[in-house]
Design a protein around this motif. Sequence first.
Motif, mmCIF file in Angstrom:
data_model
loop_
_atom_site.group_PDB
_atom_site.id
_atom_site.type_symbol
_atom_site.label_atom_id
_atom_site.label_comp_id
_atom_site.label_asym_id
_atom_site.label_seq_id
_atom_site.Cartn_x
_atom_site.Cartn_y
_atom_site.Cartn_z
ATOM 1 N N ASN A 214 -2.892 -9.301 3.750
ATOM 2 C CA ASN A 214 -1.903 -8.621 2.911
ATOM 3 C C ASN A 214 -1.682 -9.398 1.628
ATOM 4 O O ASN A 214 -1.782 -10.623 1.611
ATOM 5 C CB ASN A 214 -0.554 -8.503 3.635
ATOM 6 C CG ASN A 214 -0.646 -7.793 4.950
ATOM 7 O OD1 ASN A 214 -1.475 -6.901 5.134
ATOM 8 N ND2 ASN A 214 0.196 -8.176 5.888
ATOM 9 N N GLY A 215 -1.355 -8.678 0.574
ATOM 10 C CA GLY A 215 -1.028 -9.328 -0.688
ATOM 11 C C GLY A 215 -1.104 -8.354 -1.837
ATOM 12 O O GLY A 215 -0.903 -7.153 -1.676
ATOM 13 N N GLN A 216 -1.418 -8.891 -3.019
ATOM 14 C CA GLN A 216 -1.537 -8.089 -4.231
ATOM 15 C C GLN A 216 -2.743 -8.566 -5.023
ATOM 16 O O GLN A 216 -3.147 -9.719 -4.911
ATOM 17 C CB GLN A 216 -0.307 -8.251 -5.124
ATOM 18 C CG GLN A 216 0.958 -7.652 -4.589
ATOM 19 C CD GLN A 216 2.092 -7.848 -5.578
ATOM 20 O OE1 GLN A 216 2.484 -8.969 -5.865
ATOM 21 N NE2 GLN A 216 2.611 -6.750 -6.110
ATOM 22 N N ARG B 116 -3.780 -12.486 -4.947
ATOM 23 C CA ARG B 116 -2.765 -13.363 -4.358
ATOM 24 C C ARG B 116 -2.507 -12.885 -2.927
ATOM 25 O O ARG B 116 -1.939 -11.824 -2.710
ATOM 26 C CB ARG B 116 -1.467 -13.314 -5.149
ATOM 27 C CG ARG B 116 -1.649 -13.491 -6.647
ATOM 28 C CD ARG B 116 -1.401 -14.897 -7.104
ATOM 29 N NE ARG B 116 -1.710 -15.038 -8.519
ATOM 30 C CZ ARG B 116 -0.805 -15.241 -9.458
ATOM 31 N NH1 ARG B 116 0.465 -15.313 -9.140
ATOM 32 N NH2 ARG B 116 -1.189 -15.393 -10.715
ATOM 33 N N VAL B 117 -2.960 -13.667 -1.961
ATOM 34 C CA VAL B 117 -2.836 -13.307 -0.548
ATOM 35 C C VAL B 117 -1.514 -13.842 -0.009
ATOM 36 O O VAL B 117 -1.193 -15.016 -0.185
ATOM 37 C CB VAL B 117 -4.022 -13.866 0.265
ATOM 38 C CG1 VAL B 117 -3.837 -13.589 1.751
ATOM 39 C CG2 VAL B 117 -5.333 -13.268 -0.243
ATOM 40 N N GLU B 118 -0.762 -12.962 0.636
ATOM 41 C CA GLU B 118 0.508 -13.345 1.254
ATOM 42 C C GLU B 118 0.315 -13.686 2.733
ATOM 43 O O GLU B 118 1.017 -14.535 3.271
ATOM 44 C CB GLU B 118 1.523 -12.215 1.123
ATOM 45 C CG GLU B 118 1.881 -11.902 -0.313
ATOM 46 C CD GLU B 118 2.603 -10.582 -0.469
ATOM 47 O OE1 GLU B 118 3.005 -9.963 0.553
ATOM 48 O OE2 GLU B 118 2.765 -10.150 -1.624
ATOM 49 N N SER C 159 -1.164 -3.383 -4.409
ATOM 50 C CA SER C 159 -0.876 -4.038 -3.133
ATOM 51 C C SER C 159 -1.969 -3.697 -2.133
ATOM 52 O O SER C 159 -2.596 -2.645 -2.233
ATOM 53 C CB SER C 159 0.459 -3.563 -2.573
ATOM 54 O OG SER C 159 1.509 -3.949 -3.427
#
Length: 180
Positions: free
Chosen positions: A126-128, A111-113, A144
């Motif tokens: 960034n993401g998880q 899951r990319v933020e 993360s």
Amino acid sequence: MLITLGLVAACTPLADRLALSPLPSSLELRPLVGSAMIRTVSLPTYAAVEEIPFETADGLIVVREDILWADDPERAVTLILTRTLTDILNTDVGPDPWPFVGLPDVSVDVRVERMLGGADGTFELNGQFFVASEGAALRDTTHSFEITQPMADATLPSLARAQSAALLQLSEQIARTLGR
């Protein structure tokens, strides 16, 4: 009237396309799993479209409409992670939907933020990611990632190279959770 609209559409030039290419990894790990599925990567709305986003010095996200990604970004990122993990782990890694018979040992959900190049000369990813054990002796885990890659300049090919380098780093981080 319909013929006129068809002729106008036929005369509109097609946008140029920019491909996102995987980079090879020198990392080789012994897999802890026999197989892994990479779920379709979840991207922010601005990064999931075929127009190429870029952050201005003012913090606004703008898109280039004259040059488009060569492939759907979620599909391209998913396939790059799949290919790179296959090379690093030398085991069966496939995208969702699972292309093999039976179930994978683990699934990886990314899951990319933030996935964006900026006027400051950096590309951020960034993401998880989540590793769920389907049939392996691994416990479910959450990780993360905050990856920054320098861009050589503010051109779109430089942005694509920095994005490919960031995806390589993410692939290696995921591989370290699935191998040793």
